[in-house]
Scaffold this motif. Sequence first.
Motif, PDB file in Angstrom:
ATOM      1  N   GLY A 152      19.283 -19.492  12.276  1.00  0.00           N
ATOM      2  CA  GLY A 152      19.165 -18.061  12.556  1.00  0.00           C
ATOM      3  C   GLY A 152      19.877 -17.628  13.823  1.00  0.00           C
ATOM      4  N   LEU A 153      19.972 -18.548  14.783  1.00  0.00           N
ATOM      5  CA  LEU A 153      20.575 -18.168  16.070  1.00  0.00           C
ATOM      6  C   LEU A 153      22.050 -18.554  16.171  1.00  0.00           C
ATOM      7  N   GLU A 154      22.541 -19.230  15.155  1.00  0.00           N
ATOM      8  CA  GLU A 154      23.931 -19.698  15.169  1.00  0.00           C
ATOM      9  C   GLU A 154      24.901 -18.538  15.440  1.00  0.00           C
ATOM     10  N   GLY A 155      25.741 -18.731  16.424  1.00  0.00           N
ATOM     11  CA  GLY A 155      26.783 -17.731  16.689  1.00  0.00           C
ATOM     12  C   GLY A 155      26.291 -16.480  17.403  1.00  0.00           C
ATOM     13  N   LEU A 156      25.035 -16.458  17.826  1.00  0.00           N
ATOM     14  CA  LEU A 156      24.516 -15.246  18.479  1.00  0.00           C
ATOM     15  C   LEU A 156      24.642 -15.329  20.001  1.00  0.00           C
ATOM     16  N   ASP A 157      24.669 -14.161  20.615  1.00  0.00           N
ATOM     17  CA  ASP A 157      24.552 -14.055  22.064  1.00  0.00           C
ATOM     18  C   ASP A 157      23.047 -14.104  22.370  1.00  0.00           C
ATOM     19  N   LEU A 158      22.595 -15.174  22.984  1.00  0.00           N
ATOM     20  CA  LEU A 158      21.139 -15.358  23.164  1.00  0.00           C
ATOM     21  C   LEU A 158      20.542 -14.411  24.209  1.00  0.00           C
ATOM     22  N   ASP A 159      21.399 -13.661  24.864  1.00  0.00           N
ATOM     23  CA  ASP A 159      20.895 -12.619  25.762  1.00  0.00           C
ATOM     24  C   ASP A 159      20.374 -11.405  24.991  1.00  0.00           C
ATOM     25  N   ARG A 160      20.732 -11.329  23.699  1.00  0.00           N
ATOM     26  CA  ARG A 160      20.376 -10.134  22.937  1.00  0.00           C
ATOM     27  C   ARG A 160      19.683 -10.503  21.634  1.00  0.00           C
ATOM     28  N   VAL A 161      18.654 -11.325  21.745  1.00  0.00           N
ATOM     29  CA  VAL A 161      17.928 -11.725  20.539  1.00  0.00           C
ATOM     30  C   VAL A 161      16.467 -11.982  20.881  1.00  0.00           C
ATOM     31  N   LEU A 162      15.595 -11.711  19.934  1.00  0.00           N
ATOM     32  CA  LEU A 162      14.194 -12.126  20.053  1.00  0.00           C
ATOM     33  C   LEU A 162      13.923 -13.079  18.895  1.00  0.00           C
ATOM     34  N   VAL A 163      13.059 -14.053  19.149  1.00  0.00           N
ATOM     35  CA  VAL A 163      12.629 -14.954  18.080  1.00  0.00           C
ATOM     36  C   VAL A 163      11.168 -14.625  17.801  1.00  0.00           C
ATOM     37  N   ALA A 164      10.785 -14.618  16.530  1.00  0.00           N
ATOM     38  CA  ALA A 164       9.372 -14.430  16.201  1.00  0.00           C
ATOM     39  C   ALA A 164       8.904 -15.622  15.379  1.00  0.00           C
ATOM     40  N   TYR A 165       7.931 -16.349  15.909  1.00  0.00           N
ATOM     41  CA  TYR A 165       7.332 -17.460  15.162  1.00  0.00           C
ATOM     42  C   TYR A 165       6.152 -16.916  14.375  1.00  0.00           C
ATOM     43  N   GLU A 166       6.269 -16.957  13.064  1.00  0.00           N
ATOM     44  CA  GLU A 166       5.215 -16.434  12.201  1.00  0.00           C
ATOM     45  C   GLU A 166       4.889 -17.457  11.129  1.00  0.00           C
ATOM     46  N   PRO A 167       3.877 -18.285  11.355  1.00  0.00           N
ATOM     47  CA  PRO A 167       3.504 -19.233  10.307  1.00  0.00           C
ATOM     48  C   PRO A 167       3.139 -18.455   9.037  1.00  0.00           C
ATOM     49  N   VAL A 168       3.740 -18.825   7.932  1.00  0.00           N
ATOM     50  CA  VAL A 168       3.573 -18.048   6.698  1.00  0.00           C
ATOM     51  C   VAL A 168       2.108 -17.957   6.294  1.00  0.00           C
ATOM     52  N   TRP A 169       1.370 -19.031   6.533  1.00  0.00           N
ATOM     53  CA  TRP A 169      -0.037 -19.071   6.133  1.00  0.00           C
ATOM     54  C   TRP A 169      -0.917 -18.164   6.988  1.00  0.00           C
ATOM     55  N   ALA A 170      -0.369 -17.619   8.055  1.00  0.00           N
ATOM     56  CA  ALA A 170      -1.166 -16.750   8.936  1.00  0.00           C
ATOM     57  C   ALA A 170      -0.856 -15.273   8.713  1.00  0.00           C
ATOM     58  N   ILE A 171       0.141 -14.984   7.891  1.00  0.00           N
ATOM     59  CA  ILE A 171       0.550 -13.587   7.744  1.00  0.00           C
ATOM     60  C   ILE A 171      -0.323 -12.860   6.730  1.00  0.00           C
ATOM     61  N   GLY A 172      -0.996 -11.836   7.214  1.00  0.00           N
ATOM     62  CA  GLY A 172      -1.799 -10.986   6.342  1.00  0.00           C
ATOM     63  C   GLY A 172      -3.009 -11.695   5.745  1.00  0.00           C
ATOM     64  N   THR A 173      -3.347 -12.861   6.264  1.00  0.00           N
ATOM     65  CA  THR A 173      -4.429 -13.659   5.675  1.00  0.00           C
ATOM     66  C   THR A 173      -5.691 -13.644   6.519  1.00  0.00           C
ATOM     67  N   GLY A 174      -5.568 -13.129   7.750  1.00  0.00           N
ATOM     68  CA  GLY A 174      -6.708 -13.186   8.653  1.00  0.00           C
ATOM     69  C   GLY A 174      -6.803 -14.546   9.349  1.00  0.00           C
ATOM     70  N   ARG A 175      -5.990 -15.500   8.920  1.00  0.00           N
ATOM     71  CA  ARG A 175      -5.953 -16.813   9.610  1.00  0.00           C
ATOM     72  C   ARG A 175      -4.878 -16.764  10.671  1.00  0.00           C
ATOM     73  N   THR A 176      -5.227 -17.120  11.890  1.00  0.00           N
ATOM     74  CA  THR A 176      -4.234 -17.120  12.958  1.00  0.00           C
ATOM     75  C   THR A 176      -4.016 -18.551  13.417  1.00  0.00           C
ATOM     76  N   ALA A 177      -2.818 -18.838  13.856  1.00  0.00           N
ATOM     77  CA  ALA A 177      -2.624 -20.126  14.517  1.00  0.00           C
ATOM     78  C   ALA A 177      -3.496 -20.105  15.765  1.00  0.00           C
TER      79      ALA A 177
END
Length: 247
Positions: A152-177
């Motif tokens: 996802g970050l290949e070739g990007l200027d890392l000064d202008r990017v955000l990363v979001a870690y979202e475990p799939v099993w935690a999305i919209g399920t009420g389960r959080t990491a």
Amino acid sequence: MSRRPVVAGNFKMNLLAEEARALASSLRAALVAEPASCDVVLAPVYTSLHAVREALEGSSIALAAQDVHFEDGGAFTGAVGAPFLVDAGCTYVIVGHSERRQLFGERDADVQKKAQAAQRGGLVPIVCVGETLEEREAGRAEEVVLSQVKAGLEGLDLDRVLVAYEPVWAIGTGRTASPDDAQAMHAAIRGSLSAAFRDKVRILYGGSVKADNAAALLGRPDVDGALVGGASLKTESFLPIIRAAKH
Ligand code: PGA
């Protein structure tokens, strides 16, 4: 190094234009009364961008889209490229959300092209990564996430990017990491970045972030913010998360 936190609301396919406008206005008013200690970003449906932009005019709350096409323009019926998102007032765009990956078949190669298209157009991509429950249970979470980060970050200027870690099993399920699990993965992601940017890139956590778990998650050293779905749809549930994000 101190990284200013970011709290982003991903409305997904919710809120008609007038509903999104009302939410944006109400958040704006609350943050005028008591300014946030973090950057705040709202990502409505494409068709609500205009209304939300009007509501946010002159405020510090930024506008995001939920996806971007990897071509800038041309014969791509139904697609929306980065120049159009900039034209609509966006400064950020979410790319590679797990719903795009799972429901729309996006692969790492697509996410990479989209993130690059976003930066080419002047947008800050919010590059989403995260493992499925099956991958976590097989002990492959870190391997999967780090390979998504690399692509996802290949070739990007890392000064202008955000990363979001979202475990799939935690999305919209009420389960959080747990805050510990989130911190461990955020540290692994950070450790995989090139030394020059390792301390600079902001890494958000997403997946059932709510008022009652936000402070613990955001309190971890490598958790620089939150990408919030369900709880971003109402001022009462979103504002406490914004308030929990402090340096
Ligand atoms: P959720 O969604 O907060 O509703 O779990 C997060 C996201 O998908 O970005």
